[in-house]
Motif scaffolding. Sequence first.
Motif, PDB file in Angstrom:
ATOM      1  N   THR A  69      11.924  79.243  74.654  1.00 31.35           N
ATOM      2  CA  THR A  69      10.962  78.303  75.219  1.00 31.35           C
ATOM      3  C   THR A  69       9.513  78.954  75.364  1.00 31.35           C
ATOM      4  N   TRP A  70       8.567  78.269  75.762  1.00 29.01           N
ATOM      5  CA  TRP A  70       7.194  78.275  76.178  1.00 29.01           C
ATOM      6  C   TRP A  70       7.050  79.201  77.357  1.00 29.01           C
ATOM      7  N   ASP A  91       6.877  73.058  80.327  1.00 24.32           N
ATOM      8  CA  ASP A  91       7.826  73.835  79.353  1.00 24.32           C
ATOM      9  C   ASP A  91       8.013  73.120  78.011  1.00 24.32           C
ATOM     10  N   ARG A  92       8.336  73.618  76.972  1.00 22.29           N
ATOM     11  CA  ARG A  92       8.932  72.962  75.763  1.00 22.29           C
ATOM     12  C   ARG A  92      10.106  74.159  75.178  1.00 22.29           C
ATOM     13  N   SER A 123       0.921  72.193  65.195  1.00 24.94           N
ATOM     14  CA  SER A 123       1.645  72.538  66.508  1.00 24.94           C
ATOM     15  C   SER A 123       3.137  72.781  65.984  1.00 24.94           C
ATOM     16  N   VAL A 148      -1.839  82.638  71.192  1.00 21.06           N
ATOM     17  CA  VAL A 148      -0.517  82.063  71.728  1.00 21.06           C
ATOM     18  C   VAL A 148       0.532  83.011  71.748  1.00 21.06           C
ATOM     19  N   SER A 193       3.774  83.967  79.849  1.00 20.98           N
ATOM     20  CA  SER A 193       4.318  82.382  79.424  1.00 20.98           C
ATOM     21  C   SER A 193       2.911  81.586  79.024  1.00 20.98           C
ATOM     22  N   ASN A 247       1.478  77.786  77.876  1.00 20.16           N
ATOM     23  CA  ASN A 247       1.989  76.382  77.453  1.00 20.16           C
ATOM     24  C   ASN A 247       0.556  75.667  76.926  1.00 20.16           C
ATOM     25  N   PHE A 281       3.486  76.488  67.330  1.00 28.20           N
ATOM     26  CA  PHE A 281       4.082  76.486  68.772  1.00 28.20           C
ATOM     27  C   PHE A 281       5.708  76.021  68.782  1.00 28.20           C
ATOM     28  N   TRP A 332       3.324  85.206  74.186  1.00 29.07           N
ATOM     29  CA  TRP A 332       4.566  85.175  74.237  1.00 29.07           C
ATOM     30  C   TRP A 332       5.263  86.772  73.906  1.00 29.07           C
ATOM     31  N   LYS A 338      11.457  75.435  71.701  1.00 27.70           N
ATOM     32  CA  LYS A 338      10.658  75.800  70.453  1.00 27.70           C
ATOM     33  C   LYS A 338      11.771  75.564  69.578  1.00 27.70           C
ATOM     34  N   GLU A 368       1.040  83.016  83.637  1.00 26.13           N
ATOM     35  CA  GLU A 368       1.070  81.928  82.646  1.00 26.13           C
ATOM     36  C   GLU A 368      -0.195  81.487  82.481  1.00 26.13           C
TER      37      GLU A 368
END
Length: 357
Positions: free
Chosen positions: A309-310, A301-302, A168, A137, A146, A148, A172, A141, A304, A114
Amino acid sequence: MKKILLFRIPMSICDFRCHYCYIAQRPVHFQGIQPEFKYAPAEVANALSMKRLGGPCFMNFCADGETLLTKNLDLYVKALVEEGHYAEVVTNLTVSNVLDKFLSWDKELLKRLEFKCSFHYLELKRKGWLERFAENVHKIWEAGASANIELAPSDELIPYLDEVKDYSMKNFGALPQLTILRDDRTSNIDYLTKMSEEEYNRTWKPFGSTFWEFKKTIFGKKQTGYCYAGAWSAYIDLTTGDATGCYGYVNLGNVFENPEKPFPHKAVGKCPFAHCYNGHAMLSMGLIPHLNDVHYGYLRDRKKNDGGTWLQPELRSFFDEKLEDSNELDSRLTQMLNPIDRLKDRVLNKLKRTFRP
Ligand code: SF4
């Protein structure tokens, strides 16, 4: 998760000059020197084998400057991930050719890698590198690792908040997580802001950052529980192997020197610091058992806006583990004797330093 190993890399070369950087606050910084590594990647991996550590560990790599500018760092991280561990590399994500070396690894290894991408919006904008950051970024992915994104909430960024949010969401699929900038020049390590607490919260709360919300609950708060830093964690100089339990406190000796010996286990016990300013990992992974129900993966994590997910699912589930679930607790007696043991250590270390030939 058996342990948290935080690797310090004494290399302060950086391609950015962020005004809030805690390295720039130190009297000596950005010396432009590559460190010498005393141990080869294979030797480090052997010293930190799964067998010696008892299982997979979370390993964080962070240089004083931009981590990816450390010569051969990819080889060290790779050797440890091949051993079975999970790696988090802290980076400003601008050194594309080095990033590409990481991303050329086998897919199975990338699942356990990550990048904590420090999103220095104003520097990226000043240098014209915003596109490069977003591209990198996406490369992470797409390769199966990973990423973040963590924004530094500085006062100077406030006039640009709308464009930061637009950029963003577009790149992202979510707003960035926020860290807390700290002022290392103050004795209590305060927030680095000129705003009142109320203004500060009003400005940054709308980002809905789980990371920032958790950091706020521990920032400025003295930890009084029995801390297993030094037993379930170590802070290691990657160039030498010299290790302490937590940021210079409790000497663990050199952990690369004698790989056949058991890994040191010396719990800090009573925390000596004003607050656990990096507790987003240490306290969410459980160095003080049963302190909270928060999980590190949840903080990083977030989701998307395209449904992804991140963090990759395998890494997210490892990041969400608690150390207390895979380690034994010290007995009541050991905990009671801990202050005497730590005092003995300090006296012995002082004597060794005084009478060193
Ligand atoms: S509470 Fe945090 S700062 Fe204190 S010893 Fe434990 S991990 Fe280190």
